[in-house]
Design a protein around this motif. Structure first.
Motif, PDB file in Angstrom:
ATOM      1  N   LYS A   1       0.817  -1.304  -0.120  1.00  0.00           N
ATOM      2  CA  LYS A   1       0.110   0.034  -0.078  1.00  0.00           C
ATOM      3  C   LYS A   1       0.850   1.199  -0.055  1.00  0.00           C
TER       4      LYS A   1
ATOM      5  N   SER B   1       0.648   2.285  -9.161  1.00  0.00           N
ATOM      6  CA  SER B   1      -0.400   1.268  -9.537  1.00  0.00           C
ATOM      7  C   SER B   1      -0.046   0.113 -10.288  1.00  0.00           C
TER       8      SER B   1
ATOM      9  N   SER C   1       2.984  -1.085 -10.386  1.00  0.00           N
ATOM     10  CA  SER C   1       3.697  -2.034  -9.731  1.00  0.00           C
ATOM     11  C   SER C   1       3.223  -2.699  -8.534  1.00  0.00           C
ATOM     12  N   ASP C   2       1.775  -2.751  -8.754  1.00  0.00           N
ATOM     13  CA  ASP C   2       0.823  -3.564  -7.946  1.00  0.00           C
ATOM     14  C   ASP C   2       0.460  -2.880  -6.521  1.00  0.00           C
ATOM     15  N   TYR C   3       0.813  -1.619  -6.438  1.00  0.00           N
ATOM     16  CA  TYR C   3       0.470  -0.635  -5.139  1.00  0.00           C
ATOM     17  C   TYR C   3      -0.908  -0.656  -5.074  1.00  0.00           C
ATOM     18  N   GLU C   4      -1.639  -0.505  -3.867  1.00  0.00           N
ATOM     19  CA  GLU C   4      -2.806   0.087  -3.825  1.00  0.00           C
ATOM     20  C   GLU C   4      -2.596   1.673  -3.423  1.00  0.00           C
TER      21      GLU C   4
ATOM     22  N   ASN D   1      -6.981   0.272  -8.568  1.00  0.00           N
ATOM     23  CA  ASN D   1      -6.504   0.272  -7.196  1.00  0.00           C
ATOM     24  C   ASN D   1      -6.405   1.567  -6.580  1.00  0.00           C
TER      25      ASN D   1
ATOM     26  N   LYS E   1      10.069  -2.875  -1.876  1.00  0.00           N
ATOM     27  CA  LYS E   1       9.674  -3.389  -2.965  1.00  0.00           C
ATOM     28  C   LYS E   1       9.954  -2.435  -4.164  1.00  0.00           C
TER      29      LYS E   1
ATOM     30  N   ASN F   1       8.406  -0.393 -10.614  1.00  0.00           N
ATOM     31  CA  ASN F   1       8.894  -0.792 -11.967  1.00  0.00           C
ATOM     32  C   ASN F   1       8.978   0.796 -12.644  1.00  0.00           C
TER      33      ASN F   1
END
Length: 390
Positions: A2, A21, A23-26, A62, A193, A196
């Protein structure tokens, strides 16, 4: 993972939020605009469009948002976040320091020992360090000591042109295809983390100064020269061969300084200048001269994009006739809709050009740049007045 991002403006949504987003972050935006906050909460997505011939559009998902004034909610988000980013403008970092401090305090109180990285994505050297200095006075000594172990403030350099927007959808953002986000790797804690598309480097200053004194300097110089000639957009300025050459000359002067100071390859840096000029001339971007030139007091301050490279260039023995001309052009920027422009003109009218250069730009009377800027100012003002009369 997050992320909490302060600022839901065009840079926040069109650049930082998009990359997080992807990079799969909420992403939880902390913002002030009630309409945008409500729409982000309801839709949890928004479109961004590339300023290319295809007008490629991507949906950023997200995402949500909360109001910066709801400090308890902001603190709760920060207490469980993995990353905090900002895109609010350097002058507004002080406004968000207390909400972030309350979040850190709650985080430490909850004994959350997960690493937290706070990255200020602003047009400034050492933005994250500046933010840290704003935050820490709000923390007690015990919380500060704990935060030193679990919270880090990596500095960063960001680069993407996001012009003023005009869409039916208030959340849609148009951005240029080019982007660069550079983060200082040594400040990262174990387990970070990676995002990207971000470039992680061991020494950040060369990248920050390359961007600040090429992109930011060149962009505002195009605006100030263009304003004096009556152009409305940066694209119009770059279509004029004389003005485009003047902008290039300024960037070549700052480039000589950067090459000597940081050891950049001269051929590669000249290609970098070519790339920047083409970005300014992008036919799919319409950026107003008055928008790019706004806030001239900040841009003429001692540590910003005009004065700082000028003084460093002189230290290296580099002649800067075009950069001093650009500084004078900035002093003639008097867009009536810009509060800083009006303040600038009032200061010069009341105290004179030399006093402004000495007191606001931090250049002593005896410094060679001081007299060169005065000479350029008088020449440009005389030319402008003669044009008006004719």
């Amino acid at each position: 993972m997050k992320a909490v991002h302060f600022g839901a403006g065009n840079i926040g949504r069109g650049f930082i939020g998009h990359m997080l987003s992807a990079s799969d972050y909420e992403v939880c935006f902390v913002a002030r605009n009630p309409k945008k906050i409500s729409m982000l909460q309801q839709r949890q997505e928004y479109p961004i469009t590339l300023a290319n011939s295809e007008q490629d559009t991507t949906i950023v998902n997200n995402v949500t948002a909360i109001n910066v004034n709801e400090q308890n909610l902001v603190a709760e988000e920060i207490a469980s976040a993995d990353l905090i980013t900002t895109a609010v403008g350097v002058s507004a970092l002080g406004d968000i320091a207390e909400p972030i401090a309350k979040g850190i305090q709650l985080r430490m109180k909850n004994n959350n020992q997960a690493q937290l990285h706070i990255i200020a994505c602003e047009n400034a050297i050492g933005g994250s360090t500046r933010l840290k200095k704003r935050i820490y006075p709000f923390l007690d000594e015990q919380t500060r000591n704990k935060a030193e172990r679990y919270v880090s403030f990596p500095n960063a350099a960001v680069d993407r042109i996001v012009p003023a927007q005009n869409h039916k959808d208030p959340l849609q953002v148009t951005v240029e295809p080019f982007y660069e986000w550079v983060v200082h790797r040594p400040a990262l804690l174990d387990g970070f983390k990676k995002i990207n598309g971000v470039h992680y480097v061991d020494s950040l200053e060369p990248y920050i100064e390359r961007k600040m004194f090429t992109v930011n300097t060149g962009h505002c110089v195009a605006a100030y020269f263009g304003y004096l000639e009556g152009f409305k957009t940066i694209r119009q300025v770059m279509s004029n061969s004389t003005l485009r050459a003047k902008v290039r000359h300024v960037m070549e002067e700052t480039g000589q300084m950067l090459i000597q100071k940081h050891g950049f390859n001269a051929q590669k840096h000249n290609k970098y200048i070519d790339t920047i000029l083409e970005r300014f001339a992008n036919p799919n971007l319409t950026d107003q001269v008055t928008r790019v030139g706004r806030s001239p007091l900040r841009k003429l301050s001692p540590h910003d994009r005009l004065v700082r490279p000028a003084l460093q260039a002189i230290e290296f023995g580099i002649e800067i006739p075009h950069l001093t001309s650009a500084m004078a052009a900035a002093m003639l920027f008097n867009d009536k809709r810009d509060e800083e422009a009006m303040q600038l003109q009032h200061m010069i009218h009341e105290d004179g050009v030399s006093a402004f250069i000495r007191e606001r730009m931090g250049i002593p009377d005896e410094h060679p740049v001081h007299q060169n800027v005065i000479a350029n100012y008088q020449e440009l003002r005389g030319r402008k007045e003669s044009t008006i009369l004719t």
